[in-house]
Design an enzyme around this catalytic site. Sequence first.
Site, mmCIF file in Angstrom:
data_model
loop_
_atom_site.group_PDB
_atom_site.id
_atom_site.type_symbol
_atom_site.label_atom_id
_atom_site.label_comp_id
_atom_site.label_asym_id
_atom_site.label_seq_id
_atom_site.Cartn_x
_atom_site.Cartn_y
_atom_site.Cartn_z
ATOM 1 N N GLU A 81 -36.620 75.699 -51.286
ATOM 2 C CA GLU A 81 -35.554 75.478 -52.260
ATOM 3 C C GLU A 81 -35.492 76.571 -53.319
ATOM 4 O O GLU A 81 -34.486 76.705 -54.032
ATOM 5 C CB GLU A 81 -35.743 74.119 -52.953
ATOM 6 C CG GLU A 81 -35.575 72.909 -52.048
ATOM 7 C CD GLU A 81 -34.123 72.560 -51.790
ATOM 8 O OE1 GLU A 81 -33.230 73.313 -52.235
ATOM 9 O OE2 GLU A 81 -33.874 71.538 -51.140
ATOM 10 N N GLU A 112 -54.759 71.860 -38.466
ATOM 11 C CA GLU A 112 -55.254 71.770 -39.843
ATOM 12 C C GLU A 112 -56.769 71.951 -39.929
ATOM 13 O O GLU A 112 -57.313 72.139 -41.019
ATOM 14 C CB GLU A 112 -54.850 70.440 -40.487
ATOM 15 C CG GLU A 112 -55.552 69.222 -39.962
ATOM 16 C CD GLU A 112 -55.088 67.962 -40.688
ATOM 17 O OE1 GLU A 112 -55.970 67.150 -41.026
ATOM 18 O OE2 GLU A 112 -53.878 67.786 -40.915
#
Length: 294
Positions: A81, A112
Site C-alpha cells: 500500500e 518458514e
Amino acid sequence: MATGSTEARHPASEGLHKRPGGEVLSLLLEAQIAALSTIRPALVALEAVADAGARALRGGGRLGYGGAGSSGLMALADCLELAGTFGLPPDRTPMMFAGGAAALLHMTGAVEDDPALALADLEVARLGRGDALIVLSASGTTPYALTLADAARARGVTVAGFANVAGSALLGMADLPVLLETGAEVVSGSTRMGAGTAQKVALNMVSVLIGLRLGHVHDGYMVNVAADNAKLIDRAARIVCAVSRVTRAEAETALSQTGGAVKPAILVARGYSPESAHAALEWADGHLGVILEK
C-alpha cells in the site's frame, strides 16, 4: 482476555462447534476487539518504529518488511500500500515473504523453517547500514523471521520486531521490539485472527505516521499520492482544490503543469511556477505545511 502463547487454549474454545452461529460470531468479534486493545500499550514502541522507518527513507535508504505465513501476509499488505498511498517507490520498500510469490497462491509451512531462504531474500532486498526492517512473527520464534532479523542487524540495519508473545526470541533480538500480547486464539493457533488483526492495525498506524513524518500527508490528505487510475486522478484534483482553495478547473490546470504530482500542483495553484514549487519543496524537505505557513 486470554494471555500467553498463541498456541494456548482460549477459554471460549470449548464446545465452540456446538454453539449457534450468532453466538460464535459474537465471540469472535469480542476476541478481535480484545486483540486491538493490546496495541495501546505499544504506542510508544510504534512511534519509535515509524521514526526509524522515516529516517531511513528520508536519508535515501530502504524500509523493508519481512515475515512468513499469516504474519507475512500482514506485512505484505502494508508494504504494497505504500506506493499508492504515499508515492513511495517499490524498490525503496522491499518485501521478504517466506516462499515468495508462489507461496501467495499456495501457502506451505515448510518455507518458514528455512533460514537459507531468509538469507537469500535479504540478499535480494539489498538492505544495509542506514536502512530499516520490520519483521513480524506472531509466536516470535519463526526461523525465517529470526534469521532475517539477525542477519539484517549484522549488516547494520535497524530491525523492528513485532511479536504477540512476551519474552519471545524476536523481541529479544530486535533493536525496536513491539509486543502485541494477543494471547490464545478462539481457534487455537490460528494467528490470522487476533494476532493478525493487531499486527495489521499496528502496521497501518506505523505507515501513516511514516507518511506524516515524510510530509506525504497534509491535513489528512494524501498529498504524495501516485495518481495512476481514474479514481486517484479525481482524488488528486479534489486534494488540490481543498488545500489550495481553488476551483476544479484551476486544480486540473495546475496538475497538468506538474505531471499529476499533487504537492507541487498545490503550490502552482497558489501562484508558484512549477520550477519554484519544486525548489520550495526541496527546501522544506517535502513538507507542504512549512511552505504554506511561511
